[in-house]
Design a protein around this motif. Structure first.
Motif: not given
Length: 223
Positions: A113-119, A121-126
């Motif tokens: 999955r490729k989360p968006g920039a906001t997601t 940043a919010a969850y500290n995801l790669p």
């Protein structure tokens, strides 16, 4: 353009074949071996130029490689005693695809999955999040619809991940990890043209390392 489907049966008595087929770097070794079957002067991305996809399968007789490409692989480029390569045209199977046709399918894919920039940043995801279990199965069902099939059954099984080198010559750079899942089941063809395209192009990431090859075969109509 003719598309080719080959089966390379590795000889378990051959030391080079055993090395390629075992260990954590096996997908990297197999990638290099598969690409050695094609001409050397193929430009910066020979895998893309020749449309090469492959999948390693464990069988009772050892490891078999299923290889697909738009250039016929040359068995004469294998080391002596490495294995047996049998090649046939994939075109009759592709040409026979019709809406409503029932098929078996199999694909080893890297579900992400490729989360968006906001997601992120919010969850500290790669930038790319690997998927496992139910999340991977749901990913596959979405991919099936985008591939021109409707899946009736879908079994999924995780297989060993592969850590592939990053592009370039810096061996100290962290490797890219590809989680891999084997998906297989039955489906109905809904869009033959889209399905042909996806079979030829492959599905998802990690194509140089045994991911993305979608294999199909005729199936009985579901009850």
């Amino acid at each position: 353009m003719t598309h080719w489907l080959a089966r390379l049966t590795l000889n378990p008595q051959c030391e080079q074949a055993r090395r390629d087929a075992t260990g954590p770097d096996s997908p990297v070794h197999l990638h290099r071996r598969v690409m050695s079957l094609y001409p050397d002067d193929a430009g910066p991305d020979p895998r893309a130029r020749f449309g090469v996809l492959y999948r390693a399968e464990e069988t009772p007789t050892g490891v078999h490689l299923i290889i697909q490409s738009n250039h016929r692989p040359d068995p004469g480029r294998l080391p002596h005693g490495y294995g047996t390569l049998v090649t046939s045209s994939l075109d009759p199977l592709l040409d026979a695809l019709k809406p409503g046709r029932h098929i078996h399918y199999r694909c080893v894919a890297s579900a992400v999955r490729k989360p968006g920039a906001t997601t992120r940043a919010a969850y500290n995801l790669p930038a790319v999040v690997p998927l496992k279990g139910t999340a991977a199965a749901e990913w596959w069902m979405r991919q099936a619809e985008k591939t021109g099939i409707t899946a009736h059954t879908a079994h999924h099984e995780p297989i060993d991940p592969v850590n592939s080198p990053r592009p370039g010559d810096d061996r100290r750079a962290p490797r890219i990890r590809h989680n891999r899942t084997r998906f297989e089941g039955t489906a109905t063809v809904t869009d033959p043209d889209l399905l042909r395209t996806k079979i030829i192009e492959g599905i998802g990431r990690g194509k140089p390392y045994g991911c993305g090859l979608l294999s199909i075969a005729p199936a009985r109509r579901p009850a």
